[in-house]
Design a protein around this motif. Structure first.
Motif, PDB file in Angstrom:
ATOM      1  N   ILE A  45     -33.801  11.361 -32.832  1.00 21.54           N
ATOM      2  CA  ILE A  45     -35.805  10.950 -32.985  1.00 21.54           C
ATOM      3  C   ILE A  45     -35.882  10.551 -31.181  1.00 21.54           C
ATOM      4  N   TYR A  98     -33.029   7.495 -35.653  1.00 18.34           N
ATOM      5  CA  TYR A  98     -33.365   7.193 -34.235  1.00 18.34           C
ATOM      6  C   TYR A  98     -33.121   6.517 -32.748  1.00 18.34           C
ATOM      7  N   CYS A 111     -43.513   5.359 -32.718  1.00 14.96           N
ATOM      8  CA  CYS A 111     -43.336   6.871 -33.821  1.00 14.96           C
ATOM      9  C   CYS A 111     -44.699   6.440 -34.866  1.00 14.96           C
ATOM     10  N   GLU A 162     -30.640   3.769 -37.708  1.00 18.27           N
ATOM     11  CA  GLU A 162     -30.122   3.046 -36.727  1.00 18.27           C
ATOM     12  C   GLU A 162     -30.395   4.266 -35.553  1.00 18.27           C
ATOM     13  N   GLN A 211     -42.188   7.526 -39.386  1.00 19.32           N
ATOM     14  CA  GLN A 211     -41.250   6.132 -39.539  1.00 19.32           C
ATOM     15  C   GLN A 211     -41.258   6.183 -41.556  1.00 19.32           C
ATOM     16  N   LYS A 266     -38.516   3.797 -31.110  1.00 24.40           N
ATOM     17  CA  LYS A 266     -39.413   3.479 -32.830  1.00 24.40           C
ATOM     18  C   LYS A 266     -40.097   3.034 -32.828  1.00 24.40           C
TER      19      LYS A 266
END
Length: 296
Positions: A203, A199, A210, A196, A215, A207
């Motif tokens: 990133i 992300y 992605c 968590e 992932q 999510k």
């Protein structure tokens, strides 16, 4: 990685969903534990006989000299079957208990206390998973640490029962819980929070936007870091499990007297950190890859 076909989408929290999670657990735990059997073999012998197996490199050398290359996979059958059964219960029941405790807490509290739900769900699942694992683990340790005891599960299980009775297969259940419950609580809660955080802070792309390969890479990285913490918190109990399953009639007190508290916490730890870090990262990668494949 083969993309999941859209028509195979599985309804969340349906019986098919839990069945898929259970199957994913079988693949992720059974295959990975079997793959690191050589590391596990050296680790167990370092814990039981440190005078002979003084280090990781010398341990491999002793095994190679005495048993040849095929000796590195001694005990692979109980490892594969035992950890497949454990993985089925661990992942399948974790998904079940996570949903169950979230429903009890309610939507607002489920978000507010999500880490507690991860901890409670993983602990509940592991209690059940270790009941499935314990007999296989008992035979595995005996086969790996007592050359000549048996070739594997098929002849080792009857010998073990003849020597100690069927109840002897569960002699190590309490220290196994002591090893695996903290391990699994750390494994799931740390993984969930690390992924968590990645992300959220590392990133820039949401999510769901992605790529699947990204992932899965994040799943492996999060799993590896979680595995390092898992190895540290569960290592004293791991030494106890190896000690109790190796010697007939051995007690926890015997283990503490022989190994000492420092030995319980540190003997074989560096190798176990490498083994469990790799193992946990690979498990999460395989588990999530399987869920992607079946449409979750």
């Amino acid at each position: 990685m083969i993309p999941a076909p859209k028509e195979s989408r599985v309804e969340l929290f349906s019986p098919t969903y839990y069945a898929a999670c259970t199957a994913g657990g079988i693949f992720s735990c059974g295959l990975t534990h079997m793959a690191v059997t050589p590391l596990d073999l050296v680790k167990c012998n370092m814990q039981i006989n440190p005078a002979k197996y003084k280090s990781i490199t010398s341990g491999f050398g002793v095994l190679l000299k005495e048993q040849g290359a095929k000796g590195f996979f001694r005990g692979w059958v109980p490892t594969l079957l035992g950890y497949s059964a454990q993985g089925a219960c661990k992942f399948g029941f974790y998904e079940f208990f996570k949903k169950y405790y979230s429903d009890i807490a309610g939507p607002e509290n489920a978000v507010k206390y999500k880490t507690l739900i991860y901890l409670a769900g993983s602990a509940s699942a592991e209690v059940i998973a270790d009941v499935a694992l314990c007999p296989f683990e008992a035979v595995k340790v005996r086969v790996q640490t007592q050359p000549g005891f048996a070739r594997g599960l098929s002849d080792g299980l009857p010998k073990f029962i003849k020597a100690e009775g069927a109840s002897g297969l569960y002699k190590g259940i309490v220290p196994l819980w002591g090893r695996q419950i903290p391990y699994t609580m750390m494994k799931f809660s740390t993984f969930e929070n690390i992924v968590e955080a990645i992300y959220k802070y590392a990133i820039p792309t949401p999510k769901d936007q992605c790529s699947k390969s990204l992932q899965l890479g994040i799943s492996f990285a999060g799993g590896y870091v979680a595995g390092v913490f898992c190895a540290i918190v569960s290592h004293p109990a791991d030494n106890l499990v190896s000690f109790l399953n190796n010697a007939k009639g051995a007690t926890v007190g015997d283990a503490v007297n022989k190994l000492g508290l420092l030995g319980l916490c540190t003997r074989g730890l560096p190798l176990r950190i490498v083994m469990i870090g790799t193992l946990t990262g690979a498990q999460w990668g395989i588990y999530d890859a399987f869920k992607v494949f079946v449409g979750l």
